[in-house]
Design a protein around this motif. Structure first.
Motif: not given
Length: 314
Positions: A154-155, A231, A233, A236-237
């Protein structure tokens, strides 16, 4: 003149282990002072995180007997990360370097001098890194390694096999104070500071007494807190999943039209049921993830204090 070292130890219901922890830490600190490795003004700071047992009374008694031991009492339980922040921000006013560690004696205190040596070598942040997980159960090892892999996915930039056993110098502590967010995840924030770092490897020991304050449920919540604090992310997912389901829906539409124009209009309930459950589940997941971020934004905008210090012993 030697640098002042302060140990910061968050405590929540640690009455079973605290006397032994204090005894061992005082012995180690006195040895380092006698070797002229750290200043005689160095301190051990226990942070009482709203404990429900006799933890604070024990800290008061330890302070009366040993001036090296100081204490901070937080008005209520605010969680390990906020309690640790309270200790770091308080002691940075007089300490040149601060080492944070847990109260359960699982962190090997015999490597404290190695942390200090790394600091003297020019490292502003020194991470304590476990050298092995052989003593952990298979389940514990699997979930711990899964945690770091998931955070990386997840960054989130974390130091592998590092928890909160670390040294920070005054510069890095002042930089950390610039991070004002309510949702604190120090393992992810500190690597963002950008100072020169070092590491000390050590073997993690069994808990001396008492029970772990981080069962599986809390570990999962801790991981989710870290991901959503550091994050975007997951959002975004969701966008990617939405795009995937849109492509699938176009394919299904083409399939339906082909069957319609070929005269095969009878369709089964299986594809319909699967579609309803899949799309419904995705919608609930998306609402939940977005809601989690909105909730964090809500808490940040209220600008409430992360903790309130009720009393200090210095």
């Amino acid at each position: 003149m030697n640098d002042i070292l302060c140990l910061v130890i968050p405590c929540y219901n640690e009455e079973a282990v605290l006397p032994e922890t204090a005894k061992r830490l005082v012995s180690k600190m006195e040895k380092m002072i006698a070797e002229d490795f750290i200043s005689e003004d160095s301190k051990i700071c226990f942070v009482n995180d709203g404990s429900k047992d006799h933890t604070w009374k024990i800290i008061e008694e330890l302070h009366r007997k040993t001036p090296m031991i100081v204490g901070i009492k937080i008005s209520r339980n605010v969680g390990h990360q906020n309690a640790l922040m309270a200790g770091l921000k308080t002691v940075k006013e007089f300490a040149d370097m601060v080492i944070s560690l847990d109260a359960d004696l699982q962190d090997d205190i015999e490597v404290l001098d190695q942390f200090v040596q790394e600091f003297k070598n020019g490292c502003e942040v020194v991470y304590g890194v476990r050298n092995s997980r052989k003593k952990d159960s298979h389940f514990k090892r699997f979930t711990a390694e899964g945690f770091y892999k998931m955070m990386s996915l997840f960054g989130c930039e974390l130091v592998f096999n590092h928890a909160d056993y670390r040294l920070m110098g005054k510069k890095s502590l002042e930089a950390l104070e610039e991070y004002k967010e309510v949702n604190v995840f120090l393992r992810g924030i500190i690597p963002m500071l950008g100072f020169k770092t070092g590491s000390v490897t050590y073997g993690r020991k069994e808990r001396f007494a008492g029970e772990s304050k981080y069962p599986l449920k809390k570990m999962v919540a801790f991981a989710l807190e870290g991901i959503t604090s550091l994050s975007i992310k997951p959002i975004k997912m969701i966008i990617s999943l939405g795009a995937l389901f849109f492509v699938i829906s176009i394919c299904i539409l083409i399939y339906i039209l082909i069957r319609h124009f070929s005269g095969q209009t009878v369709s089964g309930w299986t594809s319909l049921a699967i579609s309803i459950w899949a799309i419904g589940g995705l919608q609930l997941l998306a609402i939940g993830v977005v809601g989690e971020y909105i909730g964090k934004v809500y808490l940040e905008t209220k600008n409430r204090p992360r903790y309130i210090i009720e009393k200090t012993l210095f």
